[in-house]
Design a protein around this motif. Structure first.
Motif, PDB file in Angstrom:
ATOM      1  N   ARG A 151       0.807  -1.209   0.000  1.00 46.06           N
ATOM      2  CA  ARG A 151       0.000   0.000   0.000  1.00 46.06           C
ATOM      3  C   ARG A 151       0.849   1.272   0.000  1.00 46.06           C
ATOM      4  O   ARG A 151       0.403   2.326  -0.411  1.00 46.06           O
ATOM      5  CB  ARG A 151      -0.931   0.003   1.220  1.00 46.06           C
ATOM      6  N   SER A 152       2.103   1.167   0.467  1.00 49.53           N
ATOM      7  CA  SER A 152       2.927   2.356   0.653  1.00 49.53           C
ATOM      8  C   SER A 152       3.892   2.604  -0.495  1.00 49.53           C
ATOM      9  O   SER A 152       4.730   3.484  -0.416  1.00 49.53           O
ATOM     10  CB  SER A 152       3.722   2.236   1.960  1.00 49.53           C
ATOM     11  N   ALA A 153       3.788   1.838  -1.568  1.00 47.38           N
ATOM     12  CA  ALA A 153       4.740   1.983  -2.675  1.00 47.38           C
ATOM     13  C   ALA A 153       3.992   2.139  -4.000  1.00 47.38           C
ATOM     14  O   ALA A 153       2.777   1.923  -4.092  1.00 47.38           O
ATOM     15  CB  ALA A 153       5.647   0.760  -2.730  1.00 47.38           C
ATOM     16  N   ASP A 154       4.737   2.547  -5.018  1.00 45.73           N
ATOM     17  CA  ASP A 154       4.201   2.577  -6.373  1.00 45.73           C
ATOM     18  C   ASP A 154       3.599   1.214  -6.710  1.00 45.73           C
ATOM     19  O   ASP A 154       4.215   0.171  -6.450  1.00 45.73           O
ATOM     20  CB  ASP A 154       5.344   2.902  -7.343  1.00 45.73           C
ATOM     21  N   ARG A 155       2.407   1.193  -7.266  1.00 47.23           N
ATOM     22  CA  ARG A 155       1.688  -0.071  -7.462  1.00 47.23           C
ATOM     23  C   ARG A 155       2.455  -1.052  -8.333  1.00 47.23           C
ATOM     24  O   ARG A 155       2.517  -2.239  -8.043  1.00 47.23           O
ATOM     25  CB  ARG A 155       0.309   0.197  -8.076  1.00 47.23           C
ATOM     26  N   GLY A 156       3.046  -0.555  -9.413  1.00 49.09           N
ATOM     27  CA  GLY A 156       3.793  -1.448 -10.304  1.00 49.09           C
ATOM     28  C   GLY A 156       4.999  -2.046  -9.616  1.00 49.09           C
ATOM     29  O   GLY A 156       5.253  -3.253  -9.710  1.00 49.09           O
ATOM     30  N   ARG A 157       5.760  -1.185  -8.901  1.00 57.01           N
ATOM     31  CA  ARG A 157       6.951  -1.671  -8.209  1.00 57.01           C
ATOM     32  C   ARG A 157       6.590  -2.594  -7.043  1.00 57.01           C
ATOM     33  O   ARG A 157       7.269  -3.577  -6.773  1.00 57.01           O
ATOM     34  CB  ARG A 157       7.797  -0.485  -7.732  1.00 57.01           C
ATOM     35  N   ALA A 158       5.506  -2.254  -6.367  1.00 58.62           N
ATOM     36  CA  ALA A 158       5.054  -3.104  -5.266  1.00 58.62           C
ATOM     37  C   ALA A 158       4.654  -4.483  -5.780  1.00 58.62           C
ATOM     38  O   ALA A 158       4.968  -5.507  -5.174  1.00 58.62           O
ATOM     39  CB  ALA A 158       3.880  -2.447  -4.544  1.00 58.62           C
ATOM     40  N   ALA A 159       3.959  -4.518  -6.915  1.00 49.66           N
ATOM     41  CA  ALA A 159       3.537  -5.796  -7.494  1.00 49.66           C
ATOM     42  C   ALA A 159       4.735  -6.616  -7.941  1.00 49.66           C
ATOM     43  O   ALA A 159       4.778  -7.841  -7.737  1.00 49.66           O
ATOM     44  CB  ALA A 159       2.598  -5.554  -8.672  1.00 49.66           C
ATOM     45  N   GLU A 160       5.733  -5.946  -8.527  1.00 48.35           N
ATOM     46  CA  GLU A 160       6.926  -6.666  -8.987  1.00 48.35           C
ATOM     47  C   GLU A 160       7.684  -7.248  -7.798  1.00 48.35           C
ATOM     48  O   GLU A 160       8.149  -8.386  -7.847  1.00 48.35           O
ATOM     49  CB  GLU A 160       7.821  -5.715  -9.791  1.00 48.35           C
ATOM     50  N   ARG A 161       7.791  -6.474  -6.712  1.00 51.28           N
ATOM     51  CA  ARG A 161       8.482  -6.967  -5.517  1.00 51.28           C
ATOM     52  C   ARG A 161       7.719  -8.130  -4.886  1.00 51.28           C
ATOM     53  O   ARG A 161       8.312  -9.136  -4.485  1.00 51.28           O
ATOM     54  CB  ARG A 161       8.638  -5.836  -4.494  1.00 51.28           C
ATOM     55  N   LEU A 162       6.400  -7.999  -4.829  1.00 50.82           N
ATOM     56  CA  LEU A 162       5.580  -9.060  -4.254  1.00 50.82           C
ATOM     57  C   LEU A 162       5.713 -10.346  -5.059  1.00 50.82           C
ATOM     58  O   LEU A 162       5.810 -11.441  -4.489  1.00 50.82           O
ATOM     59  CB  LEU A 162       4.115  -8.624  -4.190  1.00 50.82           C
ATOM     60  N   ARG A 163       5.753 -10.226  -6.373  1.00 52.49           N
ATOM     61  CA  ARG A 163       5.920 -11.408  -7.219  1.00 52.49           C
ATOM     62  C   ARG A 163       7.242 -12.106  -6.910  1.00 52.49           C
ATOM     63  O   ARG A 163       7.310 -13.333  -6.813  1.00 52.49           O
ATOM     64  CB  ARG A 163       5.852 -11.038  -8.699  1.00 52.49           C
TER      65      ARG A 163
END
Length: 275
Positions: A82-94
């Motif tokens: 929730r606290s990061a850029d959505r694209g970067r957050a999704a890439e990190r989560l993946r």
């Protein structure tokens, strides 16, 4: 022996080739922390490379096998997203999910057979773990659940990929969509476990006997059997037969075959060199 925060490796008999790997967070019902996913593949690699270890028995310390992913981890992951850029957050989560998947797949990558000895709760991530194991046994009162759907998650560490091949597509779908609890006795009926025992003590004793029996066999034959069966899940019949022919073309020249035949003729137990 290697030391870990979330795991413990024990060789109960110095003359045995059986090593016990315990999920070791009993105060948290062996919930899977982020540290677990770092340590688990390291522990399996350590045992895989240990020439004294032929068989690994995986069980839980305390009253339960595993209560699933530590919910604190899920909260932490959600907050980061929730606290990061959505694209970067999704890439990190993946990347984080892929690393966790690899930690569970390390069970299959380990050459040595891994036997799951299950008592108490085996929930969510616990199912991910045991479906990756080579053999599974449990107590009659063990409690199972593919729980992720109740946490608004699609199970992502291997259950949805491995469970259908073990219990059948329809049963796996029903368990995954309902998240319902089922007992060790039902787990045996559906084929998730091979055998059920009346108590934790009886389970431990029986699994030790089975593990020692496997550990006394030719280690080349044992790791070959595991490798060929895993490979056969991914290829057709002809490709599987070709794979085992190639495997045996390389392994049948070992001294183990000669020793096994001699032991049969002489009516004695064979003795095989360490792997």
């Amino acid at each position: 022996m290697e030391k870990y925060e979330t795991l413990e490796i024990v060789q109960t008999d110095p003359n045995s080739s059986v090593f016990h790997l315990y999920l070791n967070r009993p105060s948290r019902r062996n919930a899977l922390s982020l540290q677990f996913f770092i340590e688990f593949p390291k522990a399996l690699s350590f045992l895989d490379q240990n020439p004294t270890a032929n068989v690994i028995v995986l069980s839980g310390a305390g009253d339960h096998f595993c209560s699933g992913i530590d919910l604190n981890n899920l909260n932490s992951t959600s907050e980061k997203s929730r606290s990061a850029d959505r694209g970067r957050a999704a890439e990190r989560l993946r990347r984080e999910i892929k690393a966790m998947q690899e930690a569970i797949t390390a069970i299959e990558r380990c050459r040595k057979p891994v036997i799951a000895s299950i008592h108490g709760a085996c929930i969510g991530g616990g199912i991910d773990i045991v479906t990756a194991c080579d053999i599974r046994y449990c107590t009659a009162d063990a409690l199972f659940s593919v729980k992720e759907v109740d946490l608004a998650i699609t199970a992502d560490l291997g259950t949805l990929q491995r469970l259908p091949a073990i219990v059948g597509y329809g049963t796996a779908m029903e368990l995954a969509l309902t998240g319902r609890r089922f007992s060790g006795t039902e787990a045996q009926r559906m084929g998730l476990v091979s055998q059920v025992f009346g108590s934790k003590k009886q389970l431990g004793e029986a699994v030790n006997v089975i593990a020692k029996d496997i550990g006394a066999k030719s280690p080349l034959a044992v790791i070959g059997t595991k490798a060929v069966l895993l490979r056969s899940k991914e290829v057709n019949l002809e490709q599987g037969l070709d794979y085992v022919a190639t495997w045996n073309a390389g392994m049948l020249i070992s001294d183990d075959l000669e020793e096994a035949v001699a032991a049969q003729i002489q009516k004695r137990k064979p003795t095989f060199a360490k792997l």
